[in-house]
Design a protein around this motif. Structure first.
Motif, mmCIF file in Angstrom:
data_model
loop_
_atom_site.group_PDB
_atom_site.id
_atom_site.type_symbol
_atom_site.label_atom_id
_atom_site.label_comp_id
_atom_site.label_asym_id
_atom_site.label_seq_id
_atom_site.Cartn_x
_atom_site.Cartn_y
_atom_site.Cartn_z
ATOM 1 N N ARG A 237 0.815 -1.221 0.000
ATOM 2 C CA ARG A 237 0.000 0.000 0.000
ATOM 3 C C ARG A 237 0.846 1.269 0.000
ATOM 4 N NH1 ARG A 237 -3.534 3.173 3.741
ATOM 5 N NH2 ARG A 237 -5.160 3.933 2.368
ATOM 6 N N PRO A 238 1.881 1.369 0.852
ATOM 7 C CA PRO A 238 2.684 2.604 0.803
ATOM 8 C C PRO A 238 3.298 2.866 -0.569
ATOM 9 C CG PRO A 238 3.173 1.405 2.800
ATOM 10 C CD PRO A 238 2.303 0.510 1.958
ATOM 11 N N GLU A 239 3.744 1.818 -1.256
ATOM 12 C CA GLU A 239 4.326 2.020 -2.582
ATOM 13 C C GLU A 239 3.273 2.490 -3.578
ATOM 14 O OE1 GLU A 239 4.814 -0.908 -0.956
ATOM 15 O OE2 GLU A 239 6.951 -0.847 -0.479
ATOM 16 N N ARG A 240 2.082 1.917 -3.494
ATOM 17 C CA ARG A 240 1.012 2.343 -4.407
ATOM 18 C C ARG A 240 0.614 3.784 -4.146
ATOM 19 N NH1 ARG A 240 -3.621 -0.118 -3.448
ATOM 20 N NH2 ARG A 240 -2.933 -1.283 -1.643
ATOM 21 N N ILE A 241 0.503 4.153 -2.887
ATOM 22 C CA ILE A 241 0.127 5.527 -2.559
ATOM 23 C C ILE A 241 1.245 6.482 -2.960
ATOM 24 C CG2 ILE A 241 -0.343 7.107 -0.644
ATOM 25 C CD1 ILE A 241 -1.995 4.887 0.596
ATOM 26 N N ALA A 242 2.493 6.080 -2.776
ATOM 27 C CA ALA A 242 3.616 6.928 -3.182
ATOM 28 C C ALA A 242 3.576 7.188 -4.679
ATOM 29 C CB ALA A 242 4.937 6.278 -2.786
ATOM 30 N N GLU A 243 3.258 6.172 -5.466
ATOM 31 C CA GLU A 243 3.166 6.356 -6.914
ATOM 32 C C GLU A 243 2.010 7.280 -7.278
ATOM 33 O OE1 GLU A 243 5.475 5.471 -8.960
ATOM 34 O OE2 GLU A 243 4.387 6.371 -10.635
ATOM 35 N N GLU A 244 0.890 7.149 -6.570
ATOM 36 C CA GLU A 244 -0.248 8.047 -6.815
ATOM 37 C C GLU A 244 0.114 9.482 -6.439
ATOM 38 O OE1 GLU A 244 -3.296 7.602 -8.186
ATOM 39 O OE2 GLU A 244 -2.599 5.616 -8.763
ATOM 40 N N ILE A 245 0.811 9.648 -5.329
ATOM 41 C CA ILE A 245 1.227 10.990 -4.906
ATOM 42 C C ILE A 245 2.167 11.580 -5.945
ATOM 43 C CG2 ILE A 245 2.625 12.232 -3.188
ATOM 44 C CD1 ILE A 245 1.332 10.425 -1.059
ATOM 45 N N ARG A 246 3.084 10.781 -6.440
ATOM 46 C CA ARG A 246 4.009 11.271 -7.471
ATOM 47 C C ARG A 246 3.240 11.762 -8.693
ATOM 48 N NH1 ARG A 246 8.116 8.010 -11.277
ATOM 49 N NH2 ARG A 246 9.202 9.817 -12.051
ATOM 50 N N HIS A 247 2.262 10.972 -9.104
ATOM 51 C CA HIS A 247 1.452 11.343 -10.268
ATOM 52 C C HIS A 247 0.696 12.648 -10.002
ATOM 53 C CE1 HIS A 247 -1.074 10.808 -13.783
ATOM 54 N NE2 HIS A 247 -2.131 10.988 -13.011
ATOM 55 N N GLU A 248 0.058 12.761 -8.862
ATOM 56 C CA GLU A 248 -0.740 13.959 -8.552
ATOM 57 C C GLU A 248 0.143 15.196 -8.384
ATOM 58 O OE1 GLU A 248 -3.925 14.257 -8.744
ATOM 59 O OE2 GLU A 248 -4.323 12.136 -9.068
ATOM 60 N N VAL A 249 1.271 15.052 -7.715
ATOM 61 C CA VAL A 249 2.167 16.207 -7.538
ATOM 62 C C VAL A 249 2.711 16.656 -8.893
ATOM 63 C CG1 VAL A 249 4.369 16.963 -6.538
ATOM 64 C CG2 VAL A 249 2.747 15.675 -5.146
ATOM 65 N N THR A 250 3.030 15.707 -9.758
ATOM 66 C CA THR A 250 3.495 16.061 -11.103
ATOM 67 C C THR A 250 2.424 16.848 -11.855
ATOM 68 O OG1 THR A 250 4.926 14.121 -11.187
ATOM 69 C CG2 THR A 250 4.350 15.116 -13.283
ATOM 70 N N LEU A 251 1.180 16.414 -11.741
ATOM 71 C CA LEU A 251 0.088 17.145 -12.398
ATOM 72 C C LEU A 251 -0.055 18.549 -11.827
ATOM 73 C CD1 LEU A 251 -2.718 14.442 -12.727
ATOM 74 C CD2 LEU A 251 -1.339 15.457 -14.550
ATOM 75 N N MET A 252 0.044 18.672 -10.512
ATOM 76 C CA MET A 252 -0.084 19.992 -9.890
ATOM 77 C C MET A 252 1.047 20.912 -10.336
ATOM 78 S SD MET A 252 -1.282 19.308 -6.005
ATOM 79 C CE MET A 252 -1.771 17.644 -5.681
ATOM 80 N N LEU A 253 2.266 20.367 -10.415
ATOM 81 C CA LEU A 253 3.402 21.184 -10.827
ATOM 82 C C LEU A 253 3.323 21.567 -12.298
ATOM 83 C CD1 LEU A 253 6.323 19.382 -8.970
ATOM 84 C CD2 LEU A 253 5.284 21.585 -8.413
ATOM 85 N N ALA A 254 2.606 20.781 -13.075
ATOM 86 C CA ALA A 254 2.505 21.054 -14.514
ATOM 87 C C ALA A 254 1.608 22.237 -14.829
ATOM 88 C CB ALA A 254 2.004 19.813 -15.243
ATOM 89 N N GLY A 255 0.791 22.691 -13.883
ATOM 90 C CA GLY A 255 -0.037 23.823 -14.253
ATOM 91 C C GLY A 255 -1.027 24.308 -13.228
ATOM 92 N N GLU A 256 -1.196 23.603 -12.143
ATOM 93 C CA GLU A 256 -2.203 24.006 -11.170
ATOM 94 C C GLU A 256 -1.664 24.997 -10.149
ATOM 95 O OE1 GLU A 256 -4.278 20.689 -9.469
ATOM 96 O OE2 GLU A 256 -4.134 19.588 -11.341
ATOM 97 N N LEU A 257 -0.371 24.989 -9.927
ATOM 98 C CA LEU A 257 0.219 25.897 -8.940
ATOM 99 C C LEU A 257 0.632 27.176 -9.658
ATOM 100 C CD1 LEU A 257 2.367 23.297 -7.007
ATOM 101 C CD2 LEU A 257 0.168 24.240 -6.329
#
Length: 120
Positions: free
Chosen positions: A7-27
């Protein structure tokens, strides 16, 4: 059926994906205008602490400003992660500069110089 131990690895991968999306244009912070690449996300087994390793292209002052911008945006990012991933608790997020690629290039340069020096 999922394996509970991953579970921690899966959540870490999801966090990586979401943070990448946020850095791409939401912030919208101007300090985050530099090229930022999320290289790795490590999460503690209790899911309370997240270390986001980021590679920032630019000068040292731009890197420092970007890390300050990321630290300033961490509250927003925490809130968004809870909403998007439906986490019970908002994990504490730490942005850590990843300079492994720079070190790799430096080692390659040193090896080339050593090889050239050995051949001469």
């Amino acid at each position: 059926m999922t394996i509970a131990g991953h579970r921690p690895e899966r959540i870490a991968e999801e966090i990586r994906h979401e943070v990448t999306l946020m850095l791409a244009g939401e912030l919208k912070d101007p300090r985050l205008s530099a090229a930022i690449n999320v290289t790795e996300v490590r999460i503690s087994p209790d899911l309370r602490t997240v270390r986001v390793y980021v590679e920032v292209l630019g000068s040292d002052s731009e890197r420092e400003a970007t890390l300050k911008g990321l630290a300033g945006a961490s509250g927003f990012i925490r809130h968004e992660l809870v909403e998007r991933l439906q986490l019970r608790r908002a994990p504490e997020i730490f942005f850590i500069p990843d300079r492994s690629e720079e070190y790799g290039h430096r080692i390659e340069d040193l090896l080339k110089k050593t090889k050239e020096h050995g051949e001469a």
